[in-house]
Design a protein around this motif. Structure first.
Motif, PDB file in Angstrom:
ATOM      1  N   ARG A 226       3.866  -2.594  -6.830  1.00  0.00           N
ATOM      2  CA  ARG A 226       2.429  -2.310  -6.951  1.00  0.00           C
ATOM      3  C   ARG A 226       1.666  -3.558  -7.379  1.00  0.00           C
ATOM      4  NH1 ARG A 226      -0.259   2.024 -11.244  1.00  0.00           N
ATOM      5  NH2 ARG A 226      -2.414   1.890 -10.464  1.00  0.00           N
ATOM      6  N   LYS A 227       2.203  -4.276  -8.347  1.00  0.00           N
ATOM      7  CA  LYS A 227       1.568  -5.501  -8.834  1.00  0.00           C
ATOM      8  C   LYS A 227       1.479  -6.539  -7.710  1.00  0.00           C
ATOM      9  CE  LYS A 227       1.881  -8.741 -12.755  1.00  0.00           C
ATOM     10  NZ  LYS A 227       2.075 -10.027 -12.072  1.00  0.00           N
ATOM     11  N   GLY A 228       2.552  -6.668  -6.938  1.00  0.00           N
ATOM     12  CA  GLY A 228       2.563  -7.628  -5.839  1.00  0.00           C
ATOM     13  C   GLY A 228       1.560  -7.278  -4.754  1.00  0.00           C
ATOM     14  N   LEU A 229       1.401  -5.973  -4.476  1.00  0.00           N
ATOM     15  CA  LEU A 229       0.440  -5.532  -3.465  1.00  0.00           C
ATOM     16  C   LEU A 229      -0.987  -5.823  -3.926  1.00  0.00           C
ATOM     17  CD1 LEU A 229       0.086  -4.063  -0.738  1.00  0.00           C
ATOM     18  CD2 LEU A 229      -0.002  -1.911  -2.008  1.00  0.00           C
ATOM     19  N   LEU A 230      -1.285  -5.529  -5.191  1.00  0.00           N
ATOM     20  CA  LEU A 230      -2.624  -5.768  -5.726  1.00  0.00           C
ATOM     21  C   LEU A 230      -2.960  -7.255  -5.766  1.00  0.00           C
ATOM     22  CD1 LEU A 230      -2.670  -3.148  -8.621  1.00  0.00           C
ATOM     23  CD2 LEU A 230      -4.290  -3.243  -6.721  1.00  0.00           C
TER      24      LEU A 230
ATOM     25  N   GLY B 280      -1.851  -9.445  -3.698  1.00  0.00           N
ATOM     26  CA  GLY B 280      -1.791 -10.016  -2.362  1.00  0.00           C
ATOM     27  C   GLY B 280      -0.510 -10.777  -2.081  1.00  0.00           C
ATOM     28  N   LYS B 281       0.504 -10.622  -2.942  1.00  0.00           N
ATOM     29  CA  LYS B 281       1.774 -11.333  -2.758  1.00  0.00           C
ATOM     30  C   LYS B 281       2.755 -10.534  -1.903  1.00  0.00           C
ATOM     31  CE  LYS B 281       1.339 -13.771  -7.176  1.00  0.00           C
ATOM     32  NZ  LYS B 281       1.902 -13.968  -8.542  1.00  0.00           N
TER      33      LYS B 281
ATOM     34  N   SER C 177       2.997  -7.233   1.080  1.00  0.00           N
ATOM     35  CA  SER C 177       2.276  -6.341   1.991  1.00  0.00           C
ATOM     36  C   SER C 177       2.882  -4.946   1.894  1.00  0.00           C
ATOM     37  CB  SER C 177       2.380  -6.847   3.427  1.00  0.00           C
ATOM     38  OG  SER C 177       3.728  -6.743   3.891  1.00  0.00           O
ATOM     39  N   LEU C 178       2.119  -3.949   2.303  1.00  0.00           N
ATOM     40  CA  LEU C 178       2.646  -2.585   2.312  1.00  0.00           C
ATOM     41  C   LEU C 178       3.836  -2.487   3.261  1.00  0.00           C
ATOM     42  CD1 LEU C 178       2.448   0.383   1.459  1.00  0.00           C
ATOM     43  CD2 LEU C 178       0.850   0.730   3.357  1.00  0.00           C
ATOM     44  N   LYS C 179       3.757  -3.176   4.384  1.00  0.00           N
ATOM     45  CA  LYS C 179       4.863  -3.154   5.347  1.00  0.00           C
ATOM     46  C   LYS C 179       6.148  -3.669   4.709  1.00  0.00           C
ATOM     47  CE  LYS C 179       6.122  -4.773   9.977  1.00  0.00           C
ATOM     48  NZ  LYS C 179       5.720  -5.615  11.133  1.00  0.00           N
ATOM     49  N   HIS C 180       6.040  -4.752   3.947  1.00  0.00           N
ATOM     50  CA  HIS C 180       7.211  -5.324   3.268  1.00  0.00           C
ATOM     51  C   HIS C 180       7.787  -4.324   2.261  1.00  0.00           C
ATOM     52  CE1 HIS C 180       9.691  -8.366   1.202  1.00  0.00           C
ATOM     53  NE2 HIS C 180       9.276  -7.782   0.082  1.00  0.00           N
ATOM     54  N   ILE C 181       6.918  -3.651   1.520  1.00  0.00           N
ATOM     55  CA  ILE C 181       7.374  -2.699   0.498  1.00  0.00           C
ATOM     56  C   ILE C 181       8.094  -1.520   1.148  1.00  0.00           C
ATOM     57  CG2 ILE C 181       6.569  -1.053  -1.254  1.00  0.00           C
ATOM     58  CD1 ILE C 181       4.300  -3.088  -1.853  1.00  0.00           C
ATOM     59  N   LEU C 182       7.543  -0.998   2.240  1.00  0.00           N
ATOM     60  CA  LEU C 182       8.171   0.130   2.928  1.00  0.00           C
ATOM     61  C   LEU C 182       9.543  -0.258   3.474  1.00  0.00           C
ATOM     62  CD1 LEU C 182       5.090   1.582   4.876  1.00  0.00           C
ATOM     63  CD2 LEU C 182       6.102   2.467   2.775  1.00  0.00           C
ATOM     64  N   GLU C 183       9.632  -1.465   4.031  1.00  0.00           N
ATOM     65  CA  GLU C 183      10.919  -1.932   4.565  1.00  0.00           C
ATOM     66  C   GLU C 183      11.933  -2.123   3.448  1.00  0.00           C
ATOM     67  OE1 GLU C 183       9.772  -5.439   6.647  1.00  0.00           O
ATOM     68  OE2 GLU C 183       9.152  -4.356   8.468  1.00  0.00           O
ATOM     69  N   LYS C 184      11.493  -2.667   2.321  1.00  0.00           N
ATOM     70  CA  LYS C 184      12.381  -2.896   1.181  1.00  0.00           C
ATOM     71  C   LYS C 184      12.951  -1.582   0.647  1.00  0.00           C
ATOM     72  CE  LYS C 184      12.360  -4.612  -3.583  1.00  0.00           C
ATOM     73  NZ  LYS C 184      11.528  -5.176  -4.678  1.00  0.00           N
TER      74      LYS C 184
END
Length: 482
Positions: A99-103, A105-106, A108-115
């Motif tokens: 969440r911190k990384g998304l806020l 800008g470090k 992306s949502l796509k990266h988080i979903l894949e992870k």
């Protein structure tokens, strides 16, 4: 012809949880937000390019735009609450870094979903209607609403920023607090809360909520509830750009005033009459028509509404005088039934007393209407939330009188400032003080330019307005240069 601002695609979620009775989540927007600062609202945001890309990775049978709207909500809700509405549902406490990384800008949502090896799950989202912000706003959105049931184990945590806080409300509790003016709620959210009853995720309730949709409302009069005691009906008028509409206000509950029945166009006049009739069909009664001043984009339907519903017109004596002075270009047969002057107090509607304030400058007959107990100031054309105000030269206007009127209303106490052009604002005092400061800056620019050397009116116009005002608007700005 000036067109209203182009709407931006967005989506918003009615988050519910299965309690008894069912509760709805409302988040309080930060005071620094441009759109509804300090209001309790649903969660949502604009649709981004990445949302379309992620939408292509799941549910190929679904509409691409609908999927992009869902993904936008998935991202916004995760940023704002920590909830990632995917299957299997992850523990929000374990997603702090994502969440911190998304806020920041470090990530992306796509990266988080894949992870996390998860995909958006359409079963969370029930699509409702799509509603476009009314044309009186300088920033507009075309918003798709969704209903989303939050898992019982969901733990919402607001991180201060765009939002200040959030809480679960029953429908009745949210509306009660709004009615008592304990919290502010945006009009579309008020309307959806009013439409809710029973099981929020039942087929009957879902169809009822889908009523708030541009296609359904295209021919229907939607009275916008900015305040429990005030509804707004934006009406197309031949007004001064960038405005395209004039705000007509219905003030009061069972007994109500009609402030500035504006349009001259027959179709818009009929639209206004339908709005008044809608209130009458609900058991309410119009008491009188109030006018702020004589300009055509404020009085165009006054006589027609007065005759149609047999209600009197109230206004300044000069309003009648200046309308009739136009002859055939005015409103033949127009008359004011009760003359108003500054200092009068009226108490004809089911609200506190209304004070009449004489506020000349924009026009020599200008009146503002103030409800001190309800903290409402209807300021007419003293202030606009779209642009600065045109002040014609004497005898039709006076910059000195206009400044005196601004200083006068700056001394009053009110939460809501309700102008004739642009959206009402709860930052009323700040807005008026900004107008005063802006005018003083213009005056200083003017004096400085003249002190340097003698200049023509055209040169002064370019120096003072040239960099800030579009060329097509310079003719209007010229009124403010002697």
């Amino acid at each position: 012809m000036v067109q209203p601002a182009k709407p931006r695609p967005s989506s918003a979620a009615i988050l519910i949880r299965d309690t008894h009775p069912i509760q709805v989540y409302l988040a309080k927007r930060g005071r620094n937000q441009l759109f509804y600062p300090g209001f309790h609202s649903f969660l949502g945001g604009s649709i981004q390019k990445e949302d379309w890309e992620i939408g292509k990775t799941f549910a190929p049978e679904m509409d691409e735009e609908l999927k992009a709207e869902m993904v936008a909500l998935l991202r916004e809700i995760f940023e704002e609450t920590g909830l990632l509405l995917v299957t299997p549902f992850p523990d929000p406490k374990r997603l702090y870094l994502e969440r911190k990384g998304l806020l920041e800008g470090k990530l992306s949502l796509k990266h988080i979903l894949e992870k996390l090896h998860v995909q958006p799950d359409p079963s969370y989202w029930i699509p409702l209607g799509r509603k476009t912000t009314p044309p009186l706003f300088p920033i507009r959105y075309q918003t798709r609403f969704f209903l989303a049931k939050v898992p019982p184990e969901a733990d919402i945590e607001i991180w201060p920023g765009e939002l200040e806080s959030g809480a679960w409300f029953t429908r009745e509790e949210a509306l009660r607090q709004w009615e008592n003016r304990e919290i502010l709620i945006p009009p579309p959210v008020v309307i959806l809360l009013q439409l809710m009853d029973g099981a929020l995720d039942s087929p009957e309730q879902i169809e009822k909520l889908r009523y708030l949709d541009d296609e359904n409302l295209e021919k229907e009069v939607l009275l916008i509830p900015f305040d429990p005691l005030c509804q707004l009906l934006p009406l197309k008028t031949d007004t001064v750009p960038p405005a395209t509409h004039t705000n007509c206000y219905f003030i009061g509950r069972k007994r109500f005033y009609i402030l500035d029945p504006a349009p001259s166009d027959p179709k818009e006049q009929e639209f206004l009459l339908k709005g008044i009739q809608k209130r009458i069909s609900q058991g309410d009664r119009p008491v009188a028509i109030l006018l702020t001043h004589y300009h055509r984009d404020h009085v165009g339907a006054a006589l027609k509404a007065s005759q149609a519903f047999e209600i009197p017109i109230y206004g300044h004596p000069k309003t009648e005088e200046m309308i009739l002075a136009k002859g055939d270009k005015g409103i033949p047969g127009f008359r004011i039934h009760r003359y108003l002057k500054g200092g009068e107090i009226l108490s004809e509607v089911d609200m506190g007393k209304m004070e009449v304030h004489f506020t000349p400058g924009h026009s020599p007959d200008h009146l503002a209407y103030y409800f001190p107990e309800e903290s409402l100031l209807f300021c007419g054309d003293l202030v606009s939330t779209l642009s600065s105000i045109l002040v014609p030269p004497k005898p039709k206007g006076s910059l000195a009188e206009y400044m005196k009127s601004l200083h006068h209303i700056a001394k009053l106490e009110y939460q809501w400032l309700l102008p004739s052009h642009g959206p009402p604002t709860t930052l009323g005092k700040e807005t008026v003080l900004q107008f005063i400061e802006h005018r003083q800056q213009r005056e200083n620019q003017f004096l400085k330019a003249l002190a340097e050397k003698e200049r023509t009116k055209e040169e002064l116009l370019q120096i003072i307005y040239g960099r800030e005002v579009p060329e097509k608007m310079l003719d209007f700005a010229a009124y403010n240069v002697p």
